[in-house]
Design a protein around this motif. Sequence first.
Motif, PDB file in Angstrom:
ATOM      1  N   HIS A 132       0.576  -1.358  -0.052  1.00 52.50           N
ATOM      2  CA  HIS A 132      -0.316   0.075  -0.073  1.00 52.50           C
ATOM      3  C   HIS A 132       0.938   1.471  -0.082  1.00 52.50           C
ATOM      4  N   GLY A 133       2.146   0.898   0.054  1.00 51.77           N
ATOM      5  CA  GLY A 133       2.909   2.264   0.216  1.00 51.77           C
ATOM      6  C   GLY A 133       3.649   2.736  -1.032  1.00 51.77           C
ATOM      7  N   ILE A 134       3.771   2.032  -2.017  1.00 51.67           N
ATOM      8  CA  ILE A 134       4.421   2.135  -3.021  1.00 51.67           C
ATOM      9  C   ILE A 134       3.411   2.507  -4.346  1.00 51.67           C
ATOM     10  N   SER A 135       4.148   3.695  -4.931  1.00 50.92           N
ATOM     11  CA  SER A 135       3.402   4.296  -6.114  1.00 50.92           C
ATOM     12  C   SER A 135       4.402   4.129  -7.297  1.00 50.92           C
ATOM     13  N   PRO A 136       3.802   3.371  -8.510  1.00 52.74           N
ATOM     14  CA  PRO A 136       4.848   3.156  -9.589  1.00 52.74           C
ATOM     15  C   PRO A 136       5.160   4.658 -10.311  1.00 52.74           C
ATOM     16  N   THR A 137       4.518   5.785 -10.011  1.00 54.43           N
ATOM     17  CA  THR A 137       4.601   7.103 -10.880  1.00 54.43           C
ATOM     18  C   THR A 137       4.988   8.351  -9.885  1.00 54.43           C
ATOM     19  N   GLU A 138       4.643   8.153  -8.452  1.00 50.30           N
ATOM     20  CA  GLU A 138       4.928   9.182  -7.616  1.00 50.30           C
ATOM     21  C   GLU A 138       5.787   8.781  -6.804  1.00 50.30           C
ATOM     22  N   PRO A 139       6.439   9.895  -5.973  1.00 41.55           N
ATOM     23  CA  PRO A 139       7.440   9.575  -5.029  1.00 41.55           C
ATOM     24  C   PRO A 139       6.779   8.999  -3.788  1.00 41.55           C
ATOM     25  N   SER A 140       7.506   7.992  -3.395  1.00 37.60           N
ATOM     26  CA  SER A 140       6.997   7.179  -1.982  1.00 37.60           C
ATOM     27  C   SER A 140       7.993   6.700  -1.150  1.00 37.60           C
ATOM     28  N   PHE A 141       7.664   6.178   0.084  1.00 35.52           N
ATOM     29  CA  PHE A 141       8.496   5.722   0.800  1.00 35.52           C
ATOM     30  C   PHE A 141       7.989   4.573   1.720  1.00 35.52           C
ATOM     31  N   VAL A 142       8.857   3.840   2.359  1.00 32.56           N
ATOM     32  CA  VAL A 142       8.838   2.753   3.309  1.00 32.56           C
ATOM     33  C   VAL A 142      10.044   2.720   4.303  1.00 32.56           C
ATOM     34  N   HIS A 143       9.679   3.326   5.628  1.00 31.03           N
ATOM     35  CA  HIS A 143      10.534   3.255   6.573  1.00 31.03           C
ATOM     36  C   HIS A 143      10.309   2.440   7.877  1.00 31.03           C
ATOM     37  N   ILE A 144      11.291   1.613   8.010  1.00 30.55           N
ATOM     38  CA  ILE A 144      11.206   0.439   9.016  1.00 30.55           C
ATOM     39  C   ILE A 144      12.259   0.603  10.255  1.00 30.55           C
ATOM     40  N   THR A 145      11.685   0.837  11.390  1.00 31.54           N
ATOM     41  CA  THR A 145      12.764   1.029  12.657  1.00 31.54           C
ATOM     42  C   THR A 145      12.338  -0.082  13.530  1.00 31.54           C
ATOM     43  N   LEU A 146      13.439  -0.762  13.966  1.00 28.74           N
ATOM     44  CA  LEU A 146      13.258  -1.674  15.063  1.00 28.74           C
ATOM     45  C   LEU A 146      14.283  -1.422  15.848  1.00 28.74           C
ATOM     46  N   THR A 147      13.887  -1.343  17.227  1.00 27.02           N
ATOM     47  CA  THR A 147      14.659  -0.937  18.350  1.00 27.02           C
ATOM     48  C   THR A 147      14.308  -1.963  19.461  1.00 27.02           C
ATOM     49  N   GLN A 148      15.353  -2.517  20.030  1.00 26.81           N
ATOM     50  CA  GLN A 148      15.411  -3.378  21.354  1.00 26.81           C
ATOM     51  C   GLN A 148      16.392  -2.807  22.505  1.00 26.81           C
ATOM     52  N   LYS A 149      15.927  -2.759  23.563  1.00 27.63           N
ATOM     53  CA  LYS A 149      16.741  -2.396  24.801  1.00 27.63           C
ATOM     54  C   LYS A 149      16.060  -3.255  25.869  1.00 27.63           C
ATOM     55  N   GLY A 150      16.736  -3.871  26.581  1.00 30.46           N
ATOM     56  CA  GLY A 150      16.413  -5.158  27.351  1.00 30.46           C
ATOM     57  C   GLY A 150      15.528  -5.832  27.270  1.00 30.46           C
ATOM     58  N   ASN A 151      14.181  -5.819  27.641  1.00 28.97           N
ATOM     59  CA  ASN A 151      13.120  -6.698  27.136  1.00 28.97           C
ATOM     60  C   ASN A 151      11.972  -5.995  26.527  1.00 28.97           C
ATOM     61  N   ASP A 152      12.422  -4.819  26.105  1.00 26.86           N
ATOM     62  CA  ASP A 152      11.359  -3.991  25.153  1.00 26.86           C
ATOM     63  C   ASP A 152      11.862  -3.864  23.956  1.00 26.86           C
ATOM     64  N   LEU A 153      10.682  -4.636  23.106  1.00 24.87           N
ATOM     65  CA  LEU A 153      11.373  -4.683  21.537  1.00 24.87           C
ATOM     66  C   LEU A 153       9.969  -3.493  21.198  1.00 24.87           C
ATOM     67  N   SER A 154      10.318  -2.644  20.027  1.00 23.27           N
ATOM     68  CA  SER A 154       9.562  -1.706  19.176  1.00 23.27           C
ATOM     69  C   SER A 154       9.872  -1.757  17.789  1.00 23.27           C
ATOM     70  N   VAL A 155       8.746  -1.770  16.902  1.00 27.83           N
ATOM     71  CA  VAL A 155       8.905  -1.846  15.511  1.00 27.83           C
ATOM     72  C   VAL A 155       8.076  -0.694  15.280  1.00 27.83           C
ATOM     73  N   THR A 156       8.520   0.223  14.414  1.00 29.96           N
ATOM     74  CA  THR A 156       7.750   1.213  13.757  1.00 29.96           C
ATOM     75  C   THR A 156       7.837   0.980  12.345  1.00 29.96           C
ATOM     76  N   ILE A 157       6.796   1.048  11.511  1.00 31.26           N
ATOM     77  CA  ILE A 157       6.623   1.026  10.084  1.00 31.26           C
ATOM     78  C   ILE A 157       5.629   2.246   9.587  1.00 31.26           C
ATOM     79  N   GLU A 158       6.353   3.257   8.719  1.00 32.07           N
ATOM     80  CA  GLU A 158       5.783   4.322   8.060  1.00 32.07           C
ATOM     81  C   GLU A 158       5.923   4.160   6.772  1.00 32.07           C
ATOM     82  N   ASN A 159       4.817   4.526   5.951  1.00 27.82           N
ATOM     83  CA  ASN A 159       4.842   4.303   4.514  1.00 27.82           C
ATOM     84  C   ASN A 159       3.804   5.153   3.811  1.00 27.82           C
TER      85      ASN A 159
END
Length: 335
Positions: free
Chosen positions: A255-282
């Motif tokens: 859903h985040g890709i366009s064949p004609t217009e500028p688009s993006f997919v940014h994925i960030t994975l963070t782990q500290k101790g017992n905390d895991l965070s995954v953020t996806i923006e597109n």
Amino acid sequence: MHIVFWAFMFLSPMQYMRGTGMSMIQYLMNCMSPLLMMVVFYSNYKWLTPKYFVSGKHRYFTVINFVMIVSFSIFLHYWMDYTRDLFQPVVMRYRVPDTLDDFLFFVRDCINFCIFATAATCIKLAQQWIWADKALKAAESAKVAAELGNLRSQINPHFLLNTLNNIYALTAIDTDRAQNAIQQLSKLLRHMLYDNQEAEVPLKDEITFLDNYINLMKIRLPKTVDVQFLRDVQNPDIRVAPLMFISLVENAFKHGISPTEPSFVHITLTQKGNDLSVTIENSNYPKSEDDRSGHGIGLQQVQRRLDLSYYNRYEWTQNVSDDGTIYSSNIKIKL
């Protein structure tokens, strides 16, 4: 515990055997009282409680116990009178029991038998409750394991179908890149074949899996698409549920890709101790109603797998920007 308790009950009359207080024969005859208590206890423990009380036949349970307790109390009264007459002459008795004494002794024996019957019933019910609770937990664990296995079997063909479609589109453009894509796919399938069967895998293996998938997707993307995969991992060997985020990543590329217009997919994975965070923006390019590829099962699988693997230990927020151009998803898990 049973042996210790009944050993105490049967040995208690021996406290009267000091000197000439009680002979061995008299002691054995005095053991009739704990013997009958044992019969009452195990009759309820092994037979009456499981057969009648648990099954709801309380009337039969009560009547049988009443008859048994009254009969044993009467028998024990005459047995003890016989024992006293046999071993203790009348001239040595401090006082001959009268009718009131006989009645009080009878009531005392009935109460004692009732106590043992009640104790046996309570112990048996507690045991059955514990066994039922263990069986229920085992059944729930088996159900969870079966459902997780079912979800995994759904993820594999769903993921494979999307990837093969991508490679098929690439073969018409560049054969060499298509071969490279097939090699990337083989690495992905190796991870899915072996690691997907485990309850948990090292986080570094899951990162490598996502990295391979993203590289495979980037092969066919136009230069107008900005794809980033950032990770900040404190302990790469910490274990996580496998293939937990692949459906989110698939959804971002779908859903985040366009064949004609500028688009993006940014994925960030963070782990500290017992905390895991995954953020996806597109960038958000929702499919039309007539495009039912995937049928929306990906996000449903993520939700269900989070519930099964990290129940009450995760937060999942999803947002679309006010202008509808950016979709974001963030999952926080307490490992």
